[in-house]
Write a protein that holds these residues in place. Sequence first.
Motif: not given
Length: 388
Positions: A300-306, A346-347, A233-239, A323-329
Amino acid sequence: MKNKLYPNLGIIIPADIKRQFPQGGALTFVLNFAELYQGEIIIFDATLKRKELFASRKIKFNNVSLERIPIIRIINNKYIPIRLQSLLFYILSISKLYNLAKKIDAFYVHSPEAALPLVIFKYKKVIYHMHGATNPLLYSKFRFFRKKIFQKLFDIFIHFPIIKRSDLIITINEECQNLVNLVYKNTRSFYLPNLVNRNMFKKLEKAKCRELLGLKKDETIILYVGRLSEVKGLYFLLDVFYHLQSSHSSDLKLIFVGTGEEESNLKSKCKQLGITNCVEFHGKVNYEKMPIYYNSSDLFILPSYREGTPMVLLEAMSCGAKILTSTAGNTEKLLKNYPLKIVLKNHCLEEWKDAIIKLLNIEIKNNFSVKEDVFFSNFINELKKLRL
């Protein structure tokens, strides 16, 4: 002195532990496990150099001496998927592996392509460590293999036979356990979250850490650690960072630690967005330096899709980072009792932007400690049973 009550393990991982390539949660887990384990270990890993194949060498990691024997070679080939390469290498090298593993009680395997030939041509007991339940082809860099037919074939001919024939399966989250139960309920399985070296990953003084890395004291630093790939999800992170940077008054900086196939594309996107002056790519970093990075960050940020069970989240949490993270994992459960976090399902760009601002404004008032892993000793008892 090694404990003779512990079974002798042959740990198999398709990564070069000497050069720590490719980096990832499985490799980090193996290195942390090797430091804690009191029995004999031989690590059968991969190598980038042909001349190292099947040659035993002693290496040191965090003052622990490990025997390492590379049994497959990593070849950078843009036309052949690395998983297919690895599977072919493991099949071709299995007889040599068995000759090298005579004193081993069980193979502890960390990839499906390594586990498959071991359960089909069974010589020793096999422990299969599932580092995630999602089909690995779903986010393959070879888009052709993302088709559902290939995912189905992978499950039928690789994943399912491994689950059915392994002597013990290690699951890292509920998704993995549910998959095991779905495929074969009689399979012996054990839940083991990823291990973190608490002596290494701990709270440190931010100012000193920033000085060691050459970072300014007054910068607001957002940190990402991991593979630079599309699934993260790094392109999303750059946006998100672009919109945050344009509206945030403080001196913001985004730091990427890690390497991957999307690195050049991510740098190009930074140029397109005009944020190259406040985004830094630090590449591959020595593992011993990682606590300094976590303690230097404001978030620390982790916007992963999986994800499987993200090792980087456990490391960041152990260092007391926000920490800011997605629900992945299954991160909601992983961070359930951790106070300095926001987990987003959601992203949505605005949601992530608002969450970053909220976390950056939270003041850390009280010291707190992360509890030690409570599963490791129970896991050792499971391993001891394999000797009976």
